[in-house]
Design a protein around this motif. Structure first.
Motif, PDB file in Angstrom:
ATOM      1  N   ASP A  75       0.810  -1.209   0.000  1.00  0.00           N
ATOM      2  CA  ASP A  75       0.000   0.000   0.000  1.00  0.00           C
ATOM      3  C   ASP A  75       0.849   1.266   0.000  1.00  0.00           C
ATOM      4  O   ASP A  75       0.359   2.341   0.304  1.00  0.00           O
ATOM      5  CB  ASP A  75      -0.971  -0.005   1.176  1.00  0.00           C
ATOM      6  N   SER A  94      -3.681   4.249  -6.872  1.00  0.00           N
ATOM      7  CA  SER A  94      -5.112   4.535  -6.964  1.00  0.00           C
ATOM      8  C   SER A  94      -5.832   3.458  -6.155  1.00  0.00           C
ATOM      9  O   SER A  94      -5.397   2.309  -6.091  1.00  0.00           O
ATOM     10  CB  SER A  94      -5.585   4.555  -8.421  1.00  0.00           C
ATOM     11  N   TYR A  95      -6.899   3.845  -5.519  1.00  0.00           N
ATOM     12  CA  TYR A  95      -7.612   2.972  -4.583  1.00  0.00           C
ATOM     13  C   TYR A  95      -8.946   2.565  -5.179  1.00  0.00           C
ATOM     14  O   TYR A  95      -9.684   3.394  -5.709  1.00  0.00           O
ATOM     15  CB  TYR A  95      -7.814   3.682  -3.247  1.00  0.00           C
ATOM     16  N   SER A  97     -12.465  -0.098  -4.414  1.00  0.00           N
ATOM     17  CA  SER A  97     -13.176  -0.903  -3.415  1.00  0.00           C
ATOM     18  C   SER A  97     -12.980  -2.376  -3.726  1.00  0.00           C
ATOM     19  O   SER A  97     -13.163  -2.813  -4.855  1.00  0.00           O
ATOM     20  CB  SER A  97     -14.674  -0.565  -3.423  1.00  0.00           C
ATOM     21  N   THR A 101     -13.414  -3.910   1.748  1.00  0.00           N
ATOM     22  CA  THR A 101     -14.338  -2.777   1.827  1.00  0.00           C
ATOM     23  C   THR A 101     -15.778  -3.270   1.932  1.00  0.00           C
ATOM     24  O   THR A 101     -16.555  -2.807   2.781  1.00  0.00           O
ATOM     25  CB  THR A 101     -14.178  -1.880   0.578  1.00  0.00           C
ATOM     26  N   CYS A 123     -15.019   5.260   2.233  1.00  0.00           N
ATOM     27  CA  CYS A 123     -14.289   6.519   2.327  1.00  0.00           C
ATOM     28  C   CYS A 123     -12.885   6.335   2.922  1.00  0.00           C
ATOM     29  O   CYS A 123     -12.129   7.301   3.006  1.00  0.00           O
ATOM     30  CB  CYS A 123     -15.067   7.508   3.196  1.00  0.00           C
ATOM     31  N   ASP A 125      -9.230   4.767   2.675  1.00  0.00           N
ATOM     32  CA  ASP A 125      -8.296   4.136   1.738  1.00  0.00           C
ATOM     33  C   ASP A 125      -7.613   2.907   2.340  1.00  0.00           C
ATOM     34  O   ASP A 125      -7.201   2.007   1.610  1.00  0.00           O
ATOM     35  CB  ASP A 125      -7.227   5.135   1.289  1.00  0.00           C
ATOM     36  N   LYS A 128      -9.277  -0.268   1.171  1.00  0.00           N
ATOM     37  CA  LYS A 128      -9.440  -0.489  -0.269  1.00  0.00           C
ATOM     38  C   LYS A 128      -8.218  -1.189  -0.858  1.00  0.00           C
ATOM     39  O   LYS A 128      -7.130  -1.159  -0.293  1.00  0.00           O
ATOM     40  CB  LYS A 128      -9.646   0.850  -0.984  1.00  0.00           C
ATOM     41  N   VAL A 130      -5.238  -1.520  -3.734  1.00  0.00           N
ATOM     42  CA  VAL A 130      -4.356  -0.493  -4.281  1.00  0.00           C
ATOM     43  C   VAL A 130      -3.850  -0.939  -5.656  1.00  0.00           C
ATOM     44  O   VAL A 130      -3.355  -2.055  -5.810  1.00  0.00           O
ATOM     45  CB  VAL A 130      -3.152  -0.258  -3.335  1.00  0.00           C
TER      46      VAL A 130
END
Length: 147
Positions: A75, A94-95, A97, A101, A123, A125, A128, A130
């Motif tokens: 991450d 970039s993240y 779901s 999540t 909401c 990160d 989530k 990566v």
């Protein structure tokens, strides 16, 4: 037959190495005494071609192989050489779901957070997945899945 009668003197038969086709000029891993030399190695001279560079008409080609270690994506951004554009870059994150999540959202729903609080994991990160992309060419280089 004698040498005076005009007929050639028969030569000795070939050695085993010559008959089989073994390169007799190749240096052996241990010295082999020649004629007139003692088997203890005294009086032996190294062959004239040992320690000399190869002849110029037989060039030696050397191929250099670079092995790149596999890149582990987590991450955090990673510095690496992009396989797409061959530039040394630091990956852009970039993240998205992912499974963690959605499981967090479902767990909050089971606990009674129905009034929109169950959407909080979307909401954050840290919950989530990566994706690592190249900032120069935009190629997707790898992903880190939380679950």
């Amino acid at each position: 037959m004698s040498a005076t009668s005009g007929n050639p003197v028969p030569s000795a038969p070939p050695s085993y190495e010559e008959a089989v086709g073994i390169n007799v000029n190749y240096p052996h891993p241990y010295p082999i005494p020649g004629p007139g030399q003692k088997p203890d190695g005294k009086g032996m001279n190294p062959s004239p071609h040992m320690g000399q560079p190869p002849p110029a008409n037989n060039p030696i080609t050397v191929q250099t192989v670079y092995v790149q270690q596999p890149v582990l994506f987590y991450d955090r951004p990673v510095q690496m050489c992009c396989p797409s554009c061959n530039q040394v870059i630091v990956t852009r994150l970039s993240y998205d779901s992912g499974a963690l999540t959605w499981l967090s959202c479902g767990g909050l729903c089971l606990l009674g957070c129905i009034g929109g609080c169950c959407l909080i994991p979307f909401c954050i990160d840290a919950l989530k997945d990566v994706d690592h992309t190249c900032p120069k060419c935009g190629a997707l280089l790898g992903s880190y899945k939380r679950l």
